[in-house]
Structure formats: C-alpha cells, structure tokens
Motif scaffolding. Structure first.
Motif, short mmCIF file in Angstrom:
data_model
loop_
_atom_site.label_atom_id
_atom_site.label_comp_id
_atom_site.label_asym_id
_atom_site.label_seq_id
_atom_site.Cartn_x
_atom_site.Cartn_y
_atom_site.Cartn_z
N LEU A 3 40.24 73.77 38.52
CA LEU A 3 39.06 73.12 38.81
C LEU A 3 39.18 71.73 39.08
O LEU A 3 40.25 70.72 38.62
N GLN A 4 37.87 71.76 39.59
CA GLN A 4 38.00 70.12 39.51
C GLN A 4 36.64 69.64 39.20
O GLN A 4 35.09 70.10 40.04
N ALA A 5 35.81 68.98 37.99
CA ALA A 5 34.82 68.19 38.24
C ALA A 5 34.40 67.09 38.26
O ALA A 5 35.12 66.18 38.23
N SER A 6 33.08 66.84 38.48
CA SER A 6 32.40 66.16 39.52
C SER A 6 31.38 65.57 38.79
O SER A 6 30.53 66.49 37.97
N GLY A 7 30.70 64.68 39.08
CA GLY A 7 29.13 64.10 38.37
C GLY A 7 28.86 63.02 37.70
O GLY A 7 27.76 62.90 37.08
N GLY A 8 30.04 62.78 37.07
CA GLY A 8 29.53 61.56 36.04
C GLY A 8 29.28 60.12 36.52
O GLY A 8 29.08 60.02 38.07
N GLY A 9 28.99 59.56 35.54
CA GLY A 9 28.43 58.30 36.21
C GLY A 9 28.12 57.45 35.29
O GLY A 9 28.59 57.41 33.90
N LEU A 10 27.36 56.18 35.09
CA LEU A 10 26.59 55.20 33.99
C LEU A 10 25.42 55.71 34.49
O LEU A 10 24.66 55.88 35.55
N VAL A 11 24.45 55.82 33.45
CA VAL A 11 23.67 56.27 33.29
C VAL A 11 22.79 55.70 32.17
O VAL A 11 23.49 54.91 30.60
N GLN A 12 21.44 54.68 31.61
CA GLN A 12 20.62 54.48 31.07
C GLN A 12 20.99 56.42 29.68
O GLN A 12 20.12 56.91 29.96
N ALA A 13 20.26 55.15 28.40
CA ALA A 13 19.89 55.79 27.12
C ALA A 13 18.64 56.39 27.38
O ALA A 13 17.80 56.41 28.56
N GLY A 14 18.41 58.42 27.94
CA GLY A 14 17.54 58.66 27.93
C GLY A 14 17.27 59.58 29.66
O GLY A 14 16.36 60.32 29.36
N GLY A 15 18.56 58.95 30.24
CA GLY A 15 17.94 59.81 31.73
C GLY A 15 18.92 60.34 31.81
O GLY A 15 19.43 61.95 30.93
N SER A 16 19.93 61.13 32.76
CA SER A 16 19.88 62.76 33.14
C SER A 16 21.25 62.63 34.28
O SER A 16 21.23 61.88 35.51
N LEU A 17 22.04 63.31 34.17
CA LEU A 17 23.24 63.49 34.77
C LEU A 17 23.67 64.98 35.37
O LEU A 17 23.49 66.06 34.02
N ARG A 18 24.03 65.39 35.90
CA ARG A 18 24.06 67.05 35.63
C ARG A 18 25.73 66.83 36.18
O ARG A 18 26.29 66.57 37.65
N LEU A 19 26.61 67.59 36.20
CA LEU A 19 27.75 67.73 36.20
C LEU A 19 28.20 69.06 36.99
O LEU A 19 27.57 69.98 36.57
#
Length: 127
Positions: A3-19
């Motif tokens: 398994l290889q995870a990706s998509g993390g990062g720095l985001v402000q509160a209220g924002g979105s990310l997709r892993l």
C-alpha cells in the motif's frame, strides 16, 4: 499486498484534502480497507473503513464519531485505490494517516485485524 498512501499536506482549518492509497497485488476487491491516524504523543486510532463487497452485499462504510459527516471513504476496485475525502478539517485532525487492508468484515475499527499497512502520509491543519 503493498500500500502506498499519498495526498497529505498542510491546509487551513475548514479546508479539504483527499488522501489516496494505491495497492499492488491481487484480489484488492476482497480486502476491507481502513484509514487510521496517529497524532504526536497519541496512539493510532481508527478513522474510517469500507468493507469488501461479497456478491450484492458489502461496501458498507464505518466512521469514527469525530469525523462522521466530514470525511468520506470510498474505493475504486478497478484502480486498486481507496480514498479518504476530508472536508471541514480541524486542527485536531492533524496526524499521520495510514491506510490498511485486511480480510476483515466485522471488527474493522480494530487495527489488529489488518494485515497490510501503508507508510503513512502527514496531514497538518493550521488554525
């Protein structure tokens, strides 16, 4: 299964990310898939899981109370990938996120039931 995870990062509160978590190996569709996270100084905890489908059943999703209504787990068996869409992020969501696979149908919240783990991806939510 690898398994290889990706998509993390720095985001402000209220924002979105997709892993994303891409899997290699056979029989991806027969595995239940989970996301767990570990914040600094804390134990790894369950976030979400999607159960492997069997016939017309399966595909059921489970969420930790802390993320319910904000996170969505989904899988694309054709692409051997599981996703975690994270919306309305909070600083307390900051952690290393891990994907996992296992032949589990009940007990998906228990990390001991998973056989394979990705390397983790860092998610940092600033206030």
């Amino acid at each position: 299964v690898q398994l290889q995870a990706s998509g993390g990062g720095l985001v402000q509160a209220g924002g979105s990310l997709r892993l994303s978590c891409a899997a290699s190996g056979r029989s991806f569709s027969t595995y239940s898939l989970g996301w767990f996270r570990q914040a600094p100084g804390k134990e790894r905890e369950f976030v979400a899981a999607v159960v492997a489908a069997v016939g017309w059943s399966g595909g059921i999703t489970y969420y930790a109370d802390s993320v319910k209504g904000r996170f969505t787990i989904s899988r694309d068996n054709a692409k051997n990938t599981v996703f975690l869409q994270m919306n309305a992020l909070k600083p307390e969501d900051t952690a290393v996120y891990y994907c996992a696979a296992g032949r589990v149908r009940t007990g998906v919240r228990d990390q001991r039931n998973y056989d394979y783990w990705g390397q983790g991806t860092q998610v940092t939510v600033s206030s």
